[in-house]
Design a protein around this motif. Sequence first.
Motif: not given
Length: 377
Positions: A290-305
């Motif tokens: 799966e290739y997440p969009s930049a928005v999805e991947f950025f939110i994942e960074h926030l959620f994990m970080g």
Amino acid sequence: MKPALYVHIPFCSVKCDYCDFFSLDRRSREDKEAFTRALVRQLSFFCDRLKIDEFPTVYIGGGTPTSLTPETLEMIFSAIPRAAGEAPLEWTVEVNPESLSRDHLDLFSAYPVTRLSMGVQSLHGPSREFLGRRGSLKSVFAAFDLLGKNWKGKLSIDLIRGLPESASLPLDEELSMLPLSGIEHISLYDLSLEEGTPLALRTGKIEARNDSLPRDIESRGFLHYEVSNYAKPGNESLHNRLYWDMEPYLGIGPGAVSLLYGNYSWMHQSIRPDLDLYLRGKPEDYTEIEYPSAVEFFIEHLFMGFRQVRGISLEKIESRFGHSLRDIIPQTLGAWADSLSIDTEAGRVALGPEAFWIQDRFFLDAWKELESLNPFA
């Protein structure tokens, strides 16, 4: 490439009532050995394909890795240095009290295993009964005794909180029952009623006991460094920190997931949770990408970080997304300015003590802002 390595061993003697992970109970020795051979093939395949030359950390989880015999486990252990030569900085193996043996510990000591993570969950009989936790309290204390005499590495334990008062002890009382001098790390997870599990089907909604976290654990010399994790100074999980910092990791075994980076892209790779397909198929048959969009991947960074007390790296956000954090979500940062903690020396931003426990609201604000004005478009 130098990703962390996660190995999923999907076997348990008996599955616990609360568990929603992909795991299989009552499997034959032949099934387990066939799985191990398939796992070694998969490891070799991806190391060659991705040109992996080192694993900075290794985590063997499940399921229950110690449901495999030491001889079967060694087939996996010996394949890891063959695939990527250097010894990892940290090598963790999950163990369960009822299946851990002296022979397992001898195997761990013969390889560069540095850390064990033991699934205790509770030292209170009624709590274990409520959870449908397999194994007796006697087996838990026997495992602590075995470890105290035969294990020289680090030890982490898992505990579960969020049970009803009628089926639990106050956390402070439960902690007092633990041999804390031999424990460097505690993961304290909230009980989650996952749809379809036996626990969810027989209990419905739970009104949980209210414990004074994180004070109860910190008063015993553990630092709170992530939403669910506490460590004595210098004993934080390096492997999990790589997850939370969104560094690359390779997951092998049915049900495992990976985060991998290309030249200008990122992708999630998952292995279908299907043992039969895993045993008979080739990696391309059971691997999904799966290739997440930049928005999805950025939110994942926030959620994990932001799960970490130390927060996220500002430099990492800018290098991966081509924009500073302030350029990406200026309105959210402005609205939450009084709740943010900025460490200019370390180049990190974190949620302050009060906001840390309501961070879902922060993520929702960031998501709404990105929906209305997408800086990556």
